[in-house]
Structure formats: C-alpha cells, structure tokens
Design a protein around this motif. Structure first.
Motif, PDB file in Angstrom:
ATOM      1  N   ALA A 170       0.841  -1.194   0.000  1.00 52.70           N
ATOM      2  CA  ALA A 170       0.000   0.000   0.000  1.00 52.70           C
ATOM      3  C   ALA A 170       0.881   1.250   0.000  1.00 52.70           C
ATOM      4  CB  ALA A 170      -0.923   0.003   1.215  1.00 52.70           C
ATOM      5  N   LEU A 171       0.360   2.321  -0.550  1.00 49.80           N
ATOM      6  CA  LEU A 171       1.081   3.594  -0.604  1.00 49.80           C
ATOM      7  C   LEU A 171       0.421   4.576   0.344  1.00 49.80           C
ATOM      8  CD1 LEU A 171       3.258   5.384  -1.965  1.00 49.80           C
ATOM      9  CD2 LEU A 171       1.506   6.066  -3.617  1.00 49.80           C
ATOM     10  N   VAL A 172       1.233   5.105   1.289  1.00 48.26           N
ATOM     11  CA  VAL A 172       0.754   6.115   2.230  1.00 48.26           C
ATOM     12  C   VAL A 172       1.418   7.435   1.854  1.00 48.26           C
ATOM     13  CG1 VAL A 172       0.553   6.803   4.645  1.00 48.26           C
ATOM     14  CG2 VAL A 172       0.485   4.372   4.022  1.00 48.26           C
ATOM     15  N   ALA A 173       0.631   8.506   1.752  1.00 42.82           N
ATOM     16  CA  ALA A 173       1.161   9.800   1.313  1.00 42.82           C
ATOM     17  C   ALA A 173       0.583  10.914   2.170  1.00 42.82           C
ATOM     18  CB  ALA A 173       0.818  10.043  -0.153  1.00 42.82           C
ATOM     19  N   ARG A 174       1.350  11.978   2.248  1.00 41.26           N
ATOM     20  CA  ARG A 174       0.831  13.202   2.865  1.00 41.26           C
ATOM     21  C   ARG A 174       0.363  14.096   1.710  1.00 41.26           C
ATOM     22  NH1 ARG A 174       4.199  18.116   5.523  1.00 41.26           N
ATOM     23  NH2 ARG A 174       2.437  19.302   6.380  1.00 41.26           N
ATOM     24  N   ASP A 189      -1.712  16.941   1.922  1.00 46.62           N
ATOM     25  CA  ASP A 189      -1.794  18.368   2.203  1.00 46.62           C
ATOM     26  C   ASP A 189      -1.295  18.603   3.608  1.00 46.62           C
ATOM     27  OD1 ASP A 189      -2.263  21.016   1.785  1.00 46.62           O
ATOM     28  OD2 ASP A 189      -4.387  20.811   1.311  1.00 46.62           O
ATOM     29  N   GLY A 190      -1.531  19.790   4.157  1.00 46.23           N
ATOM     30  CA  GLY A 190      -1.000  20.111   5.472  1.00 46.23           C
ATOM     31  C   GLY A 190      -1.345  19.077   6.522  1.00 46.23           C
ATOM     32  N   ASP A 191      -2.632  18.821   6.732  1.00 46.94           N
ATOM     33  CA  ASP A 191      -3.050  17.837   7.742  1.00 46.94           C
ATOM     34  C   ASP A 191      -3.887  16.735   7.106  1.00 46.94           C
ATOM     35  OD1 ASP A 191      -5.200  19.382   7.116  1.00 46.94           O
ATOM     36  OD2 ASP A 191      -5.945  19.569   9.169  1.00 46.94           O
ATOM     37  N   GLU A 192      -3.659  16.462   5.832  1.00 46.97           N
ATOM     38  CA  GLU A 192      -4.433  15.439   5.119  1.00 46.97           C
ATOM     39  C   GLU A 192      -3.499  14.354   4.598  1.00 46.97           C
ATOM     40  OE1 GLU A 192      -7.511  15.009   1.324  1.00 46.97           O
ATOM     41  OE2 GLU A 192      -6.968  16.985   2.095  1.00 46.97           O
ATOM     42  N   PHE A 193      -3.873  13.102   4.847  1.00 46.36           N
ATOM     43  CA  PHE A 193      -3.098  11.955   4.398  1.00 46.36           C
ATOM     44  C   PHE A 193      -3.929  11.145   3.397  1.00 46.36           C
ATOM     45  CE2 PHE A 193      -1.323  13.088   8.463  1.00 46.36           C
ATOM     46  CZ  PHE A 193       0.050  12.880   8.319  1.00 46.36           C
ATOM     47  N   GLY A 194      -3.239  10.376   2.595  1.00 44.99           N
ATOM     48  CA  GLY A 194      -3.903   9.516   1.623  1.00 44.99           C
ATOM     49  C   GLY A 194      -3.331   8.113   1.674  1.00 44.99           C
ATOM     50  N   ILE A 195      -4.180   7.107   1.476  1.00 45.99           N
ATOM     51  CA  ILE A 195      -3.748   5.707   1.432  1.00 45.99           C
ATOM     52  C   ILE A 195      -4.300   5.100   0.150  1.00 45.99           C
ATOM     53  CG2 ILE A 195      -3.916   3.445   2.531  1.00 45.99           C
ATOM     54  CD1 ILE A 195      -4.150   4.832   5.212  1.00 45.99           C
ATOM     55  N   LEU A 196      -3.425   4.406  -0.585  1.00 47.21           N
ATOM     56  CA  LEU A 196      -3.795   3.789  -1.855  1.00 47.21           C
ATOM     57  C   LEU A 196      -3.397   2.319  -1.800  1.00 47.21           C
ATOM     58  CD1 LEU A 196      -4.668   3.884  -4.866  1.00 47.21           C
ATOM     59  CD2 LEU A 196      -2.321   4.605  -5.403  1.00 47.21           C
ATOM     60  N   LEU A 197      -4.340   1.441  -2.104  1.00 43.65           N
ATOM     61  CA  LEU A 197      -4.033   0.017  -2.108  1.00 43.65           C
ATOM     62  C   LEU A 197      -5.084  -0.712  -2.925  1.00 43.65           C
ATOM     63  CD1 LEU A 197      -5.054  -1.680   1.243  1.00 43.65           C
ATOM     64  CD2 LEU A 197      -5.816   0.611   0.577  1.00 43.65           C
ATOM     65  N   ALA A 198      -4.746  -1.944  -3.298  1.00 44.56           N
ATOM     66  CA  ALA A 198      -5.675  -2.819  -4.014  1.00 44.56           C
ATOM     67  C   ALA A 198      -6.201  -3.868  -3.040  1.00 44.56           C
ATOM     68  CB  ALA A 198      -4.991  -3.482  -5.201  1.00 44.56           C
ATOM     69  N   ILE A 199      -7.507  -4.043  -3.018  1.00 44.72           N
ATOM     70  CA  ILE A 199      -8.157  -4.991  -2.111  1.00 44.72           C
ATOM     71  C   ILE A 199      -8.934  -6.001  -2.944  1.00 44.72           C
ATOM     72  CG2 ILE A 199      -9.900  -5.253  -0.305  1.00 44.72           C
ATOM     73  CD1 ILE A 199      -9.120  -2.635   0.827  1.00 44.72           C
ATOM     74  N   GLY A 200      -8.835  -7.269  -2.562  1.00 43.10           N
ATOM     75  CA  GLY A 200      -9.547  -8.326  -3.281  1.00 43.10           C
ATOM     76  C   GLY A 200     -11.034  -8.271  -3.049  1.00 43.10           C
ATOM     77  N   GLY A 201     -11.721  -9.297  -3.417  1.00 42.77           N
ATOM     78  CA  GLY A 201     -13.176  -9.300  -3.343  1.00 42.77           C
ATOM     79  C   GLY A 201     -13.745  -9.675  -1.994  1.00 42.77           C
ATOM     80  N   GLU A 202     -12.952  -9.646  -0.939  1.00 44.83           N
ATOM     81  CA  GLU A 202     -13.448 -10.014   0.388  1.00 44.83           C
ATOM     82  C   GLU A 202     -14.469  -8.989   0.867  1.00 44.83           C
ATOM     83  OE1 GLU A 202     -11.785 -10.777   4.935  1.00 44.83           O
ATOM     84  OE2 GLU A 202     -10.409 -10.355   3.274  1.00 44.83           O
ATOM     85  N   PRO A 203     -15.692  -9.394   1.225  1.00 47.17           N
ATOM     86  CA  PRO A 203     -16.730  -8.435   1.631  1.00 47.17           C
ATOM     87  C   PRO A 203     -16.324  -7.676   2.893  1.00 47.17           C
ATOM     88  CG  PRO A 203     -17.678 -10.595   1.135  1.00 47.17           C
ATOM     89  CD  PRO A 203     -16.183 -10.779   1.187  1.00 47.17           C
ATOM     90  N   GLY A 204     -16.545  -6.381   2.896  1.00 45.06           N
ATOM     91  CA  GLY A 204     -16.316  -5.557   4.071  1.00 45.06           C
ATOM     92  C   GLY A 204     -14.871  -5.265   4.378  1.00 45.06           C
ATOM     93  N   ALA A 205     -13.927  -5.664   3.518  1.00 49.76           N
ATOM     94  CA  ALA A 205     -12.507  -5.466   3.827  1.00 49.76           C
ATOM     95  C   ALA A 205     -12.158  -3.983   3.901  1.00 49.76           C
ATOM     96  CB  ALA A 205     -11.650  -6.179   2.784  1.00 49.76           C
ATOM     97  N   LYS A 206     -12.663  -3.208   2.971  1.00 47.00           N
ATOM     98  CA  LYS A 206     -12.307  -1.782   2.947  1.00 47.00           C
ATOM     99  C   LYS A 206     -12.925  -1.022   4.118  1.00 47.00           C
ATOM    100  CE  LYS A 206     -15.782  -1.175  -0.739  1.00 47.00           C
ATOM    101  NZ  LYS A 206     -15.942  -2.622  -0.999  1.00 47.00           N
ATOM    102  N   GLN A 207     -14.166  -1.414   4.517  1.00 47.74           N
ATOM    103  CA  GLN A 207     -14.772  -0.765   5.689  1.00 47.74           C
ATOM    104  C   GLN A 207     -13.993  -1.098   6.959  1.00 47.74           C
ATOM    105  OE1 GLN A 207     -16.439  -2.314   3.325  1.00 47.74           O
ATOM    106  NE2 GLN A 207     -17.953  -0.842   2.513  1.00 47.74           N
TER     107      GLN A 207
END
Length: 814
Positions: free
Chosen positions: A441-445, A447-465
């Motif tokens: 996964a890629l974690v980025a800053r 903006d000033g107090d804002e972060f971002g996370i980017l990743l690929a998730i499989g078809g597992e239900p509810g994984a992203k929540q």
C-alpha cells in the motif's frame, strides 16, 4: 545627361520640327487647292454657262428675225411671243442654277424674267420692233453678266497665284530652317558625345591609377581606345599582384591551420570526455587522451568494433546507433554517447561521457521529488501518479481503494502547542498509518493535515470498511504523545472504491480523487463517526446543493424572503409576551421553504449577511406597529455578530423603524465563542449598550461554558428544544432544573422552546419556568395572523386547552 538621352532628345526635337513644318505646308496647300476650286466653281463654270446662254439668246433673236423679214411693224402673234418666251425661260432657268458666289446679279436675272414674262403676256399688241428691242436688252444683260464674271475669274486666278507663291516661299524657308536645325543638333551631339567619351577616358585612367595623365583635345574615340589599352595593361599588373597576394595568404592560412590544429588537439586532450573520430567502416581517425585512457588498447588506425578490439568500446558502439543515447557497461558504469556525422572531418564524431554518478544523483532526486520532506511519505504528485498507474493497469485485480484522512482540529494544535508540535504530530501519524496497511500500500501526505492511502483490495466483503475502522480506531483509541503530553486525536476519513468496471470506463486519477474528497467533506460534516464512503448520490447531492446556492442568490436579488412570527407566552399573565421573527423562503416552484433547509447553507456559503439584515430591518419595521407590551426577538448568526458593521446595522434598524430598544431581543448561539471569544464579547457589550436585550439561544447544546456567562451576563437564556421534547428522561429534567437554577442565580430570565404538549408545559411550570414557546401555542405564521394568535392564546388559557383534562375539569368544578 547620358548619350542615349541626348540622342533621344535630339530626335524628338527634329521630329517635332518636321511635324510642325509638315502641318504648315499641309494647311497652305489646302488653302491653294481651295482657291483653285473657287476659280473653277465660282468663275470658269458660271462664265461658260452665261456665255452659252447669251449665244442661245442670240440664236433665238436671229431665228425670230428670219421668220418675218422686212416687216418691223408687224404685230407679233401670241403664239410667236409665247414660243420666244419659252426659249428665253429655259435659258434663264439654266442661268439660275449657276452659283455666282454671292455677287449681286439677281436683279439682272429679275429684269430678264420680267422681260420674258412681258413677251409671254403679249396678246397681239407687241410689234416686232418692240420684240427686237427687248431681245437686244436681254442679250445685253447677258453680256453684262458675262463681263462681270470674267472680272471675277481674273480676281480668283490672281488670288490662287498669290497663294501658290506663298507656298513656295514657305517650303523654301522650312527646308532652310530644318537644315540649320539639323546642323546645330549634329554640332551639339558631336561636342556632347565627345565630352562624355573624354570623361569615360579620364575615368578609365583614374581606375588604372594614372590620374595625372589628362586626355588630349584630339579625336575622342582614339583617346578612348588608348585609355582602354592602358587600363588592360594596368589590370594585368594588378591581377599578377593579387595572385601573388593570394599565394601568400594561402601560405599564412595553412600555417594558421596547423597552429589551430595543434591547439585543437591539445584542447581535446584536456577534455574530460573521451573523444574519437571514425569513418564509415569503424576505423579510428582521431582520438584524444581521455579516449586512450578509457580504452588503452585502442589507437588511431584500428577498427573500433573489431572482435580483437576493446570489449568495452565494442559493447558501447554495438547496434543500434542513435544520435544521443545512454548505455550501461557490464561493470556497472553508465555512459552517455553523442554522435555527430561531419563532412568537414570526414567521419563521425563520437563523445563518451561517464554519467554513472549523475544518473545515481538523478535517481535520488527523482525519489526525493516524490517524497514529503516532513514525514518521509510519498507526496501528492507521487500519490496521483501511482493512482493513475493503478487505474490503467489491467493486471490489478479486485478494487482500487483510496482513503483520504483529515486530522480534526489540527490548527488548534499548532495554535496552542506550536508548529514544532504540529510537525511532530504529523510525523507520528504518518508512521502509524504506515504500520496499519500492507507493505504494497502507498501512504502519502496530500496536504497540510491530510493523508492519503492507496491500495488494491480483493473481493473479500467488508474489507475496505474494516480498514477504515481500523485506521480510525488506531488513531482515536491511542493518544499520541506530543510536546511531552498525551494528545487525543480525531480523524475524518473519506473513501472511494474503484471497481474494474469503473477503470475500464476511463475513470482517471483526478476524478477519483474528487470523489474521495467529496466523501471526506461529507464525513467531516457528520457530528459523530466521521467516516463516509463515496457513492454516486453524493455527487448528485453536491449538484443539488450548487443549484440551491444559485437559487438562493437569485432569491436575494428578487426579494423572495418573507417573515413569519411565533409567539412567546408568559405563563404568569397567560398571554403572549412577544414574537420571534423567523425567515421563510417563498420559492417560485417549491412553495414555502423552511429555514432548516436554507439557513445552514447560507451560513456555509457566507450569504447569511444580506438575509440577516433584511430580517432585522423588516422585523423592527413591523414590530413598531405592535402594542407596546409585545417584544420582538431576532436571531443573529455567528457571521453577523462577527461582522464589524453589526452594531451600526442594529442602530439603523431601530432608528429607521422607531422601535424602542428595550423591546428588541437579539438571540445568539454558543458557537460564537469558538473563535475570537474576546472580539465577540466586545461586540455583545456594544450591542447591549444600545439598551436592547441579549439572549443566548440553544443553551446547553454547544461548547459554551459558564465562564462566558460570568464574563457576559446575558439578559435571557433559552432552553434548547432537545431537552424539552424528551422531558421523560431524568437527565433532561436535571438539565432543565439546572438551567432554571442558573438563571435565578445570575438574575437572567429563562424561556423554554419546543413546547408541543400539555405534559411538557406542566412539567416546565413545575420547575419554575414562566415563559415558553412552541407548537402547542402556535406555529410560525405570517404577520397578518398576529391578532388571531393573540386571541387564540388567550382563548386557550380561558378554555383550559393548555391544561390536563383532569385539571380542566377540576377548574370548572371549582
């Protein structure tokens, strides 16, 4: 003037002179011809006819005499006279056709005509003697006309002869003048052309460098030929001198080339880049010292790409060839090659430069350009680039998930603990986020107090929540130690999950991040559990919000807002004590819109100021016409209170309406004191100095504290309807009781809003509340219904509508 111009001018003069002479001769000859024609027309031809007429008249007279010889007194018969007259008439008719050029002979013709008519009219009374006399007179008249014509012919002949002599003289004079003019022109041309030739001769002599030799005054052509010969000799000498100078220049040039070549070779040997010149077959024509040092086994004349040559050089020069390229060597080094084919050097120039270190620095700079300097995480540019790559990568399975995380109240940390503490908080948050997600996964800053996370998730239900909940729980459940003390941190999370179908539909990184930011904004607006997953309806809601904003701006321009009023009820007097002014929006298509729909949006968009001024001014204007015991309550938004002009606006509304200040109540909320509390307190003090009443609305639901009540003792506090509607809960009863006690202790009146049932009213009365407001008494209604509301409230108390049924029956029984 040039020779050609002089010849042209001379020819033009001669031509004009000849043309003038020819025109003069033509006019003179024309006059001569005309004179000759006049001699023939007006002289000779008329004279011949007149003489012929005289002869015919004589013949008539002779024939008449021969008919009656010897009888002169014999009377002429009528037939004879008529015959004679007809003959004379023919003669006269022929004579009348003769043009006499205006000479006065018409009288004579008239006399002849008279005589002939007299003969024609004779009727046996004319004697032969009379006829003879008449005929003699006629012949005499004809002879007289002939004499006059002869004199005219002589005159015309003389005139023609005079004109002929004039023409001869003119021709002679013209010929002489032409000859003289031609001679003068020839003389001018000879002198002029000779001068030009001598001038050309002098110029040739000057060009040859013999300016001292002056042309002689003889034949100009001969002088010119002599000058040309002289110049030819001088030019031969000059050409020989120039050839000798060229040979000397060439020798010096060759020497300079040799010196420059030596300097060039010395310069090449001092250049740090390896340099060589090869022909088309790969043979080395020239190399510098750096080349020899880099490829020690190679020398001039050897083939650079032969199997027996230097392996490193053969590797670098292997096919395919490009003008500029970078190649990695087997030993790990990196070289940049630049080729340039040059006809001047007769081959291809190849420059070798070792860029191993530069390439390493470039890779490091590229890495740093995608890294946030504070946290060491990826920055926004790298995050967007990685997201764009994942969206276009067909290999990625499942969903691409993007999370945007905003740190709540981060500005407060900077303001209270300092920027260094804020930076430390961001670094620790970045490390915590990094520890919560998978390695890929890629974690980025972002903006000033804002972060971002980017990743690929499989078809597992509810994984992203679950991932979002894990992140929020790990941050909010574990305080972060900053500036030597633990700090509770709250975050808001917006998330977008991008399916394979969305990626195939062409969704790009910018659009995906817009969706994620939209979800984040919705999450931040939620009072609790600040997490929101993007769904298409959010964009539709945003578009609806934008349309609503546009409608509100138009509504302000079209004055679509109006006032409704809800009564305050004094339980002690059992009557209305005042009214609260509430805004309503009369939409052209939606109808009447309540304030909960548009007030928060107008506050968010900064449009509440114009609406607040309208409500304040219009409410004061209407309240000034009410009975004096009724008060007016107007709500002020936080933006209004923080406006520098609020005090002057209130003063203007009171002054323009004539409303007494003590009848006006201004309601403010506790959220005012979140920012710039000192400025808000000062504004409230200035408003209170106007003599009006300041009330705190929705007390107990916000962030305020008793400290603000102690620093600014409000005149009235309003118990929020959320406590009144749920009076069955003991804690709400406790809050109401506490507020009532606080009001009594601080000498502030208390009013409860949201009263909808008799039970709520009775309970409030039991707790000592004396002023209430709610739907039990009336909904907000237009100003035209105010008298009816006053009567309804009074009638409700009188009829017991505001009491429990048992109490009502007891009151009736008593």
């Amino acid at each position: 003037m040039s020779i050609n111009a002089k010849l042209l001018a001379s020819g033009l003069v001669l031509g004009l002179l000849g043309a003038g002479f020819a025109m003069t001769i033509d006019r003179s000859s024309g006059a001569l011809v005309e004179a000759s024609e006049r001699v023939l027309r007006d002289g000779t031809s008329p004279l011949a006819r007149v003489e012929a007429a005289a002869i015919r008249a004589d013949e008539l007279a002779d024939r008449f005499e021969r008919q009656r010889l010897g009888d002169v007194n014999h009377v002429v018969t009528r037939e004879d006279a008529a015959q004679l007259a007809d003959g004379l008439a023919k003669v006269l008719a022929e004579l009348r056709s003769v043009s006499l050029d205006g000479r006065d002979v018409s009288a004579k013709f008239d006399e002849l005509d008279y005589s002939i008519n007299r003969l024609r009219m004779a009727d046996g009374e004319v004697t032969r003697r009379l006829v003879r006399r008449e005929m003699g007179e006629i012949v005499a008249s004809l002879n007289s006309i002939g004499y006059d014509l002869r004199k005219s012919v002589e005159t015309l002949r003389g005139d023609a002869a005079s004109r002929s002599e004039d023409l001869k003289r003119l021709i002679a004079v013209g010929a002489f003048a032409s000859l003289l003019t031609g001679l003068l022109i020839l003389l001018y041309l000879s002198r002029s052309i000779a001068g030009s030739i001598r001038q050309a001769t002098s110029s040739l002599l000057r060009v040859s460098g013999e300016e001292g030799i002056a042309p002689k005054g003889g034949d100009a052509i001969a002088e010119l030929e002599s000058a040309i010969q002289f110049v030819e000799v001088a030019l031969d000498d000059r050409i020989q001198e120039i050839a000798a100078g060229r040979r000397e220049t060439a020798r010096r040039y060759e020497d300079e080339i040799q010196r420059q070549r030596k300097r060039f070779e010395a310069a090449l040997n001092n250049v740090s880049q390896a340099f060589c010149v090869m022909d088309d077959a790969g043979k080395l024509l020239s190399v510098n010292a750096a080349f020899t040092q880099l490829f020690p086994s190679m020398q001039v004349g050897m083939n650079a790409v032969s199997p027996g040559g230097d392996p490193l050089l053969a590797h670098l020069l292997a096919q395919p060839h490009h003008e500029t390229e970078t190649r990695d060597a087997p030993d790990g080094r990196c070289f940049e090659l630049r080729r340039h084919a040059s006809q001047q050097v007769g081959g291809t120039i190849v420059i070798f430069e070792d860029v191993t270190r530069l390439k390493a620095v470039s890779r490091e700079m590229e890495r740093l350009s995608g890294q946030d300097a504070l946290t060491g995480l990826a920055n926004r540019a790298r995050f967007y680039a990685s997201l764009d790559t994942m969206l276009r990568d067909d290999v990625v399975e499942g969903e691409v998930v993007v999370l945007s995380i905003d740190v709540e109240d981060f500005n407060t940390v900077n303001a209270t603990l300092g920027q260094a503490a804020g930076d430390d908080l961001l670094r620790q948050l970045g490390e915590r986020f990094r520890s919560l997600v998978p390695e890929d996964a890629l974690v980025a800053r972002l903006d000033g107090d804002e972060f971002g996370i980017l990743l690929a998730i499989g078809g597992e239900p509810g994984a992203k929540q679950r991932l979002a909940r894990t992140i929020m729980g790990a941050v909010e459940g574990r305080p972060i130690r900053v500036a030597g003390r633990p700090l509770a941190v709250a975050v808001a999370v917006g998330m977008v999950a991008i399916s394979r179908d969305d990626r195939m539909a062409g969704l790009d990184a910018a659009r995906a991040m817009q969706n994620c930011e939209l979800a984040l904004q919705q999450a931040k607006a939620q009072p609790t559990r600040k997490f929101k997953a993007y769904r298409p309806e959010l964009r539709e809601e945003l578009q609806a919000k934008q349309l609503m904003v546009a409608d509100l701006r138009a509504a302000l321009e079209r004055n679509e807002f109006e006032l409704h009023f809800q009564p305050f009820v004094d339980l002690r007097r059992q009557a209305v004590s005042g009214f609260e002014a509430l805004a309503r929006w009369r939409h052209p298509t939606r109808g009447l819109v309540g304030p909960s729909t548009f007030i928060p949006l107008m506050e968010e968009m900064g449009m509440i100021g114009p609406l607040g001024r309208f409500v304040l001014i219009e409410a004061c204007r209407q309240a000034a016409a009410w009975p004096g015991n009724l008060t007016l309550s107007v709500n002020l938004s936080p933006l209004q209170v923080k406006s520098p002009s609020i005090v002057s606006v209130v003063q203007g509304a009171l002054k323009s309406s004539g409303l007494a200040p003590e009848r006006l109540q201004l309601e403010v909320t506790e959220s005012l004191f979140l920012d710039d509390a000192e400025g808000v307190l000062e504004t409230l003090q200035n408003l209170r100095r106007l003599g009006l009443v300041v009330s705190m609305d929705d007390f107990g639901t916000g962030y305020s504290s008793l400290g603000y009540l102690s620093r600014f003792p409000f005149d009235k506090i309003k118990i929020d309807q959320s406590f009144v509607r749920d009076m069955g809960r003991e804690e709400n009863i406790a809050i109401v009781r506490a507020v009532m006690g606080l009001g009594a202790a601080m000498q502030m009146s208390v009013i409860a809003e949201g009263v909808e049932t008799v039970d709520q009213l009775m309970r409030l009365q039991q707790e000592g509340c004396t002023e209430v407001q709610g739907y039990l008494f009336s909904r907000p209604r237009p100003a035209s219904d105010l008298p009816k509301m006053l009567m309804d409230v009074r009638e409700g108390f009188r009829t017991g509508r505001f009491r429990r049924p048992i109490e009502t029956e007891a009151a009736k029984a008593g």
